[in-house]
Design a protein around this motif. Structure first.
Motif, PDB file in Angstrom:
ATOM      1  N   SER A   1       0.832  -1.202   0.000  1.00 48.30           N
ATOM      2  CA  SER A   1       0.000   0.000   0.000  1.00 48.30           C
ATOM      3  C   SER A   1       0.865   1.249   0.000  1.00 48.30           C
ATOM      4  O   SER A   1       2.027   1.229   0.426  1.00 48.30           O
ATOM      5  N   SER A   2       0.278   2.330  -0.475  1.00 44.89           N
ATOM      6  CA  SER A   2       0.943   3.621  -0.527  1.00 44.89           C
ATOM      7  C   SER A   2      -0.082   4.696  -0.187  1.00 44.89           C
ATOM      8  O   SER A   2      -1.290   4.505  -0.387  1.00 44.89           O
ATOM      9  N   SER A   3       0.404   5.803   0.322  1.00 48.39           N
ATOM     10  CA  SER A   3      -0.487   6.928   0.556  1.00 48.39           C
ATOM     11  C   SER A   3       0.145   8.198   0.020  1.00 48.39           C
ATOM     12  O   SER A   3       1.374   8.342   0.023  1.00 48.39           O
ATOM     13  N   LEU A   4      -0.702   9.079  -0.458  1.00 44.99           N
ATOM     14  CA  LEU A   4      -0.276  10.390  -0.937  1.00 44.99           C
ATOM     15  C   LEU A   4      -0.959  11.435  -0.076  1.00 44.99           C
ATOM     16  O   LEU A   4      -2.186  11.443   0.025  1.00 44.99           O
ATOM     17  N   LEU A   5      -0.165  12.283   0.522  1.00 42.17           N
ATOM     18  CA  LEU A   5      -0.687  13.364   1.345  1.00 42.17           C
ATOM     19  C   LEU A   5      -0.381  14.689   0.666  1.00 42.17           C
ATOM     20  O   LEU A   5       0.764  14.952   0.297  1.00 42.17           O
ATOM     21  N   ILE A   6      -1.422  15.480   0.473  1.00 41.37           N
ATOM     22  CA  ILE A   6      -1.253  16.840  -0.033  1.00 41.37           C
ATOM     23  C   ILE A   6      -1.579  17.776   1.125  1.00 41.37           C
ATOM     24  O   ILE A   6      -2.694  17.779   1.643  1.00 41.37           O
ATOM     25  N   THR A   7      -0.611  18.534   1.549  1.00 43.79           N
ATOM     26  CA  THR A   7      -0.828  19.433   2.678  1.00 43.79           C
ATOM     27  C   THR A   7      -1.288  20.804   2.193  1.00 43.79           C
ATOM     28  O   THR A   7      -1.004  21.211   1.073  1.00 43.79           O
ATOM     29  N   ALA A   8      -2.013  21.495   3.071  1.00 46.71           N
ATOM     30  CA  ALA A   8      -2.464  22.865   2.781  1.00 46.71           C
ATOM     31  C   ALA A   8      -3.054  22.951   1.375  1.00 46.71           C
ATOM     32  O   ALA A   8      -2.566  23.708   0.530  1.00 46.71           O
ATOM     33  N   SER A   9      -4.090  22.184   1.141  1.00 48.99           N
ATOM     34  CA  SER A   9      -4.639  22.072  -0.209  1.00 48.99           C
ATOM     35  C   SER A   9      -5.138  23.415  -0.735  1.00 48.99           C
ATOM     36  O   SER A   9      -5.514  24.316   0.023  1.00 48.99           O
ATOM     37  N   ARG A  10      -5.135  23.494  -2.053  1.00 51.67           N
ATOM     38  CA  ARG A  10      -5.595  24.686  -2.754  1.00 51.67           C
ATOM     39  C   ARG A  10      -6.673  24.294  -3.747  1.00 51.67           C
ATOM     40  O   ARG A  10      -6.736  23.139  -4.168  1.00 51.67           O
ATOM     41  N   ALA A  11      -7.491  25.238  -4.132  1.00 56.47           N
ATOM     42  CA  ALA A  11      -8.541  24.949  -5.111  1.00 56.47           C
ATOM     43  C   ALA A  11      -7.935  24.376  -6.399  1.00 56.47           C
ATOM     44  O   ALA A  11      -8.531  23.527  -7.064  1.00 56.47           O
ATOM     45  N   ALA A  12      -6.740  24.843  -6.733  1.00 61.74           N
ATOM     46  CA  ALA A  12      -6.067  24.367  -7.944  1.00 61.74           C
ATOM     47  C   ALA A  12      -5.634  22.905  -7.856  1.00 61.74           C
ATOM     48  O   ALA A  12      -5.243  22.314  -8.872  1.00 61.74           O
ATOM     49  N   ASP A  13      -5.689  22.326  -6.663  1.00 65.35           N
ATOM     50  CA  ASP A  13      -5.358  20.899  -6.522  1.00 65.35           C
ATOM     51  C   ASP A  13      -6.507  20.008  -6.966  1.00 65.35           C
ATOM     52  O   ASP A  13      -6.361  18.789  -7.041  1.00 65.35           O
ATOM     53  N   THR A  14      -7.654  20.595  -7.244  1.00 64.49           N
ATOM     54  CA  THR A  14      -8.810  19.825  -7.712  1.00 64.49           C
ATOM     55  C   THR A  14      -8.450  19.099  -9.000  1.00 64.49           C
ATOM     56  O   THR A  14      -8.076  19.720  -9.995  1.00 64.49           O
ATOM     57  N   ALA A  15      -8.546  17.773  -8.967  1.00 64.43           N
ATOM     58  CA  ALA A  15      -8.139  16.948 -10.108  1.00 64.43           C
ATOM     59  C   ALA A  15      -8.394  15.488  -9.748  1.00 64.43           C
ATOM     60  O   ALA A  15      -8.841  15.185  -8.643  1.00 64.43           O
ATOM     61  N   SER A  16      -8.078  14.610 -10.669  1.00 64.19           N
ATOM     62  CA  SER A  16      -8.074  13.173 -10.380  1.00 64.19           C
ATOM     63  C   SER A  16      -6.642  12.738 -10.143  1.00 64.19           C
ATOM     64  O   SER A  16      -5.727  13.209 -10.820  1.00 64.19           O
ATOM     65  N   TYR A  17      -6.458  11.865  -9.182  1.00 60.04           N
ATOM     66  CA  TYR A  17      -5.131  11.389  -8.823  1.00 60.04           C
ATOM     67  C   TYR A  17      -5.082   9.875  -8.994  1.00 60.04           C
ATOM     68  O   TYR A  17      -5.991   9.156  -8.563  1.00 60.04           O
ATOM     69  N   PHE A  18      -4.023   9.415  -9.636  1.00 59.32           N
ATOM     70  CA  PHE A  18      -3.854   7.990  -9.912  1.00 59.32           C
ATOM     71  C   PHE A  18      -2.535   7.494  -9.342  1.00 59.32           C
ATOM     72  O   PHE A  18      -1.511   8.171  -9.472  1.00 59.32           O
ATOM     73  N   CYS A  19      -2.585   6.318  -8.758  1.00 64.06           N
ATOM     74  CA  CYS A  19      -1.329   5.654  -8.461  1.00 64.06           C
ATOM     75  C   CYS A  19      -1.054   4.666  -9.594  1.00 64.06           C
ATOM     76  O   CYS A  19      -1.982   4.158 -10.227  1.00 64.06           O
ATOM     77  N   ALA A  20       0.208   4.442  -9.857  1.00 59.52           N
ATOM     78  CA  ALA A  20       0.599   3.530 -10.933  1.00 59.52           C
ATOM     79  C   ALA A  20       1.807   2.733 -10.471  1.00 59.52           C
ATOM     80  O   ALA A  20       2.739   3.289  -9.894  1.00 59.52           O
ATOM     81  N   THR A  21       1.766   1.449 -10.711  1.00 62.79           N
ATOM     82  CA  THR A  21       2.870   0.597 -10.303  1.00 62.79           C
ATOM     83  C   THR A  21       3.713   0.197 -11.502  1.00 62.79           C
ATOM     84  O   THR A  21       3.219  -0.005 -12.611  1.00 62.79           O
ATOM     85  N   ASP A  22       4.991   0.113 -11.245  1.00 66.84           N
ATOM     86  CA  ASP A  22       5.979  -0.277 -12.251  1.00 66.84           C
ATOM     87  C   ASP A  22       6.625  -1.558 -11.723  1.00 66.84           C
ATOM     88  O   ASP A  22       7.334  -1.516 -10.728  1.00 66.84           O
ATOM     89  N   ALA A  23       6.392  -2.645 -12.409  1.00 63.30           N
ATOM     90  CA  ALA A  23       6.815  -3.942 -11.873  1.00 63.30           C
ATOM     91  C   ALA A  23       8.324  -4.145 -11.900  1.00 63.30           C
ATOM     92  O   ALA A  23       8.907  -4.671 -10.953  1.00 63.30           O
ATOM     93  N   THR A  24       8.956  -3.712 -12.984  1.00 62.99           N
ATOM     94  CA  THR A  24      10.380  -4.034 -13.125  1.00 62.99           C
ATOM     95  C   THR A  24      11.287  -2.821 -13.218  1.00 62.99           C
ATOM     96  O   THR A  24      12.476  -2.926 -12.978  1.00 62.99           O
ATOM     97  N   GLY A  25      10.756  -1.681 -13.613  1.00 62.80           N
ATOM     98  CA  GLY A  25      11.560  -0.479 -13.746  1.00 62.80           C
ATOM     99  C   GLY A  25      12.322  -0.384 -15.043  1.00 62.80           C
ATOM    100  O   GLY A  25      12.761   0.681 -15.430  1.00 62.80           O
ATOM    101  N   ALA A  26      12.488  -1.487 -15.738  1.00 61.99           N
ATOM    102  CA  ALA A  26      13.309  -1.490 -16.954  1.00 61.99           C
ATOM    103  C   ALA A  26      12.465  -1.144 -18.169  1.00 61.99           C
ATOM    104  O   ALA A  26      12.128  -2.016 -18.967  1.00 61.99           O
ATOM    105  N   ASN A  27      12.138   0.128 -18.321  1.00 61.01           N
ATOM    106  CA  ASN A  27      11.319   0.579 -19.441  1.00 61.01           C
ATOM    107  C   ASN A  27      10.005  -0.170 -19.521  1.00 61.01           C
ATOM    108  O   ASN A  27       9.479  -0.414 -20.605  1.00 61.01           O
ATOM    109  N   SER A  28       9.501  -0.563 -18.372  1.00 61.42           N
ATOM    110  CA  SER A  28       8.302  -1.386 -18.376  1.00 61.42           C
ATOM    111  C   SER A  28       7.052  -0.527 -18.328  1.00 61.42           C
ATOM    112  O   SER A  28       7.095   0.663 -18.078  1.00 61.42           O
ATOM    113  N   LYS A  29       5.951  -1.173 -18.541  1.00 63.78           N
ATOM    114  CA  LYS A  29       4.677  -0.486 -18.565  1.00 63.78           C
ATOM    115  C   LYS A  29       4.202  -0.173 -17.151  1.00 63.78           C
ATOM    116  O   LYS A  29       4.596  -0.816 -16.177  1.00 63.78           O
TER     117      LYS A  29
END
Lengths: 112, 118
Positions: free
Chosen positions: A71-99
């Motif tokens: 698991s991972s968590s993303l914390l955005i402190t002191a949020s701003r209206a401009a932070d309104t968006a969609s946020y995605f986590c993405a995993t990289d299995a191997t790091g070697a130019n992988s998807k």
């Protein structure tokens, strides 16, 4: 197939508050990345954490990674209206130019 | 930072026609580019990995004859949706990694192309 599962799926907070978003994944990873997407636009890379790291900071962003819980968590402190968006986590299995495998995303709304 | 562009940003086509979407790396050479598809309020689904000078690698369930990918140069990959149908309407996004910054593992995304098939 999707690897990451974020929660909550939607988050609404007041400007100035902190926003915490969580992501869980299923298989082993080389690194995990968080991206931001404004409506109808492409993705912007926010921060990356490697599998041997536990916490990273970048400006108002703080990301943690617990490989034992996958698991991972993303914390955005002191949020701003401009932070309104969609946020995605993405995993990289191997790091070697992988998807990247993306989670379903979290819609963050920051009320002014 | 590295810049990836897409063209067109949006396109409307009639059912049965083909549409070509271009993805360009503007300030770096990309041997590998990735094509994603995104339905409204959903995540990105990887369709294929585009390799310069060789055949693309398609993800399971993606029809290679329907979604033709050509990576003819180090700065250009194209996705052609052949015989488009309304169910192909979606947001198509490409990405690439900058070979000068491979150690960052970061992918650079294009702004996306909104395809509507009528």
């Amino acid at each position: 197939s999707q690897q990451g599962e974020e929660d909550p799926q939607a988050l609404s907070i007041q400007e100035g508050e902190n926003a915490t978003m969580n992501c869980s994944y299923k298989t082993s990873i080389n690194n995990l990345q968080w991206y931001r997407q404004n409506s109808g636009r492409g993705l912007v890379h926010l921060i990356l954490i490697r599998s041997n790291e536990r916490e990273k900071h970048s400006g108002r962003l703080r990301v943690t990674l617990d490989t034992s819980k996958k698991s991972s968590s993303l914390l955005i402190t002191a949020s701003r209206a401009a932070d309104t968006a969609s946020y995605f986590c993405a995993t990289d299995a191997t790091g070697a130019n992988s998807k990247l495998t993306f989670g379903k995303g979290i819609t963050l709304s920051v009320r002014p | 930072g590295a810049v990836v562009s897409q063209h067109p940003s949006w396109v409307i086509c009639k059912s049965g026609t083909s549409v070509k979407i271009e993805c360009r790396s503007l300030d770096f050479q990309a041997t590998t580019m990735f094509w994603y598809r995104q339905f409204p309020k959903q995540s990105l689904m990887l369709m294929a990995t585009s390799n310069e000078g060789s055949k693309a690698t398609y993800e399971q369930g993606v029809e290679k004859d329907k979604f033709l990918i050509n990576h003819a140069s180090l700065t250009l990959s194209t996705l052609t949706v052949t015989s488009a149908h309304p169910e192909d309407s979606s947001f198509y996004i490409c990405s690439a990694r900058d070979p000068r910054r491979l150690a960052t593992y970061e992918q650079y995304f294009g702004p996306g192309t909104r395809l509507t098939v009528t």
